[in-house]
Write an enzyme that holds these catalytic residues in place. Sequence first.
Site, PDB file in Angstrom:
ATOM      1  N   HIS A  63       0.835  -1.203   0.000  1.00  0.00           N
ATOM      2  CA  HIS A  63       0.000   0.000   0.000  1.00  0.00           C
ATOM      3  C   HIS A  63       0.866   1.248   0.000  1.00  0.00           C
ATOM      4  CE1 HIS A  63       0.215   1.964   3.972  1.00  0.00           C
ATOM      5  NE2 HIS A  63       0.459   0.772   4.454  1.00  0.00           N
ATOM      6  N   CYS A  64       0.235   2.341  -0.410  1.00  0.00           N
ATOM      7  CA  CYS A  64       0.866   3.658  -0.375  1.00  0.00           C
ATOM      8  C   CYS A  64      -0.203   4.644   0.099  1.00  0.00           C
ATOM      9  CB  CYS A  64       1.433   4.029  -1.753  1.00  0.00           C
ATOM     10  SG  CYS A  64       0.187   4.141  -3.063  1.00  0.00           S
ATOM     11  N   ARG A  65      -0.140   5.880  -0.348  1.00  0.00           N
ATOM     12  CA  ARG A  65      -1.131   6.867   0.070  1.00  0.00           C
ATOM     13  C   ARG A  65      -2.466   6.650  -0.642  1.00  0.00           C
ATOM     14  NH1 ARG A  65      -3.189  11.329  -1.768  1.00  0.00           N
ATOM     15  NH2 ARG A  65      -1.759  11.456  -3.524  1.00  0.00           N
ATOM     16  N   GLY A  67      -2.765   4.381  -3.700  1.00  0.00           N
ATOM     17  CA  GLY A  67      -2.843   3.141  -4.475  1.00  0.00           C
ATOM     18  C   GLY A  67      -2.018   3.138  -5.742  1.00  0.00           C
ATOM     19  N   ILE A  92      -3.748   4.090   1.963  1.00  0.00           N
ATOM     20  CA  ILE A  92      -4.016   4.341   3.382  1.00  0.00           C
ATOM     21  C   ILE A  92      -5.093   5.419   3.543  1.00  0.00           C
ATOM     22  CG2 ILE A  92      -2.203   6.069   3.745  1.00  0.00           C
ATOM     23  CD1 ILE A  92      -1.703   4.652   6.505  1.00  0.00           C
TER      24      ILE A  92
END
Length: 98
Positions: A63-65, A67, A92
């Site tokens: 995951h990142c901020r 996607g 997230i």
Amino acid sequence: MEDITPVELKKRISANENLHIVDVREVWEYEEKNIGALNIPLNTLPERLEEIEHWKNEELIVHCRSGARSANAKKYLEQQGFTKVRNLLQGIEGYIVL
């Protein structure tokens, strides 16, 4: 492998499942808020692959901020032979609003 929704991930974390999650955001982003994942920024992923090599054939959630970076991480990991990589849709940001 099919990506994972924030709702599904939250349910699985709440159920105390033993999950393998990698956060590919930058360190400063991770320090602001995180869900306890292993932090390996996307640009360092190639040189840090050995840290997650043992998860090559297990479900691995990235995951990142939002996607986007984690979608790139998923593609890269699949090219490296990881067989069960799932991207957290909406990142997230989608997770924390639940």
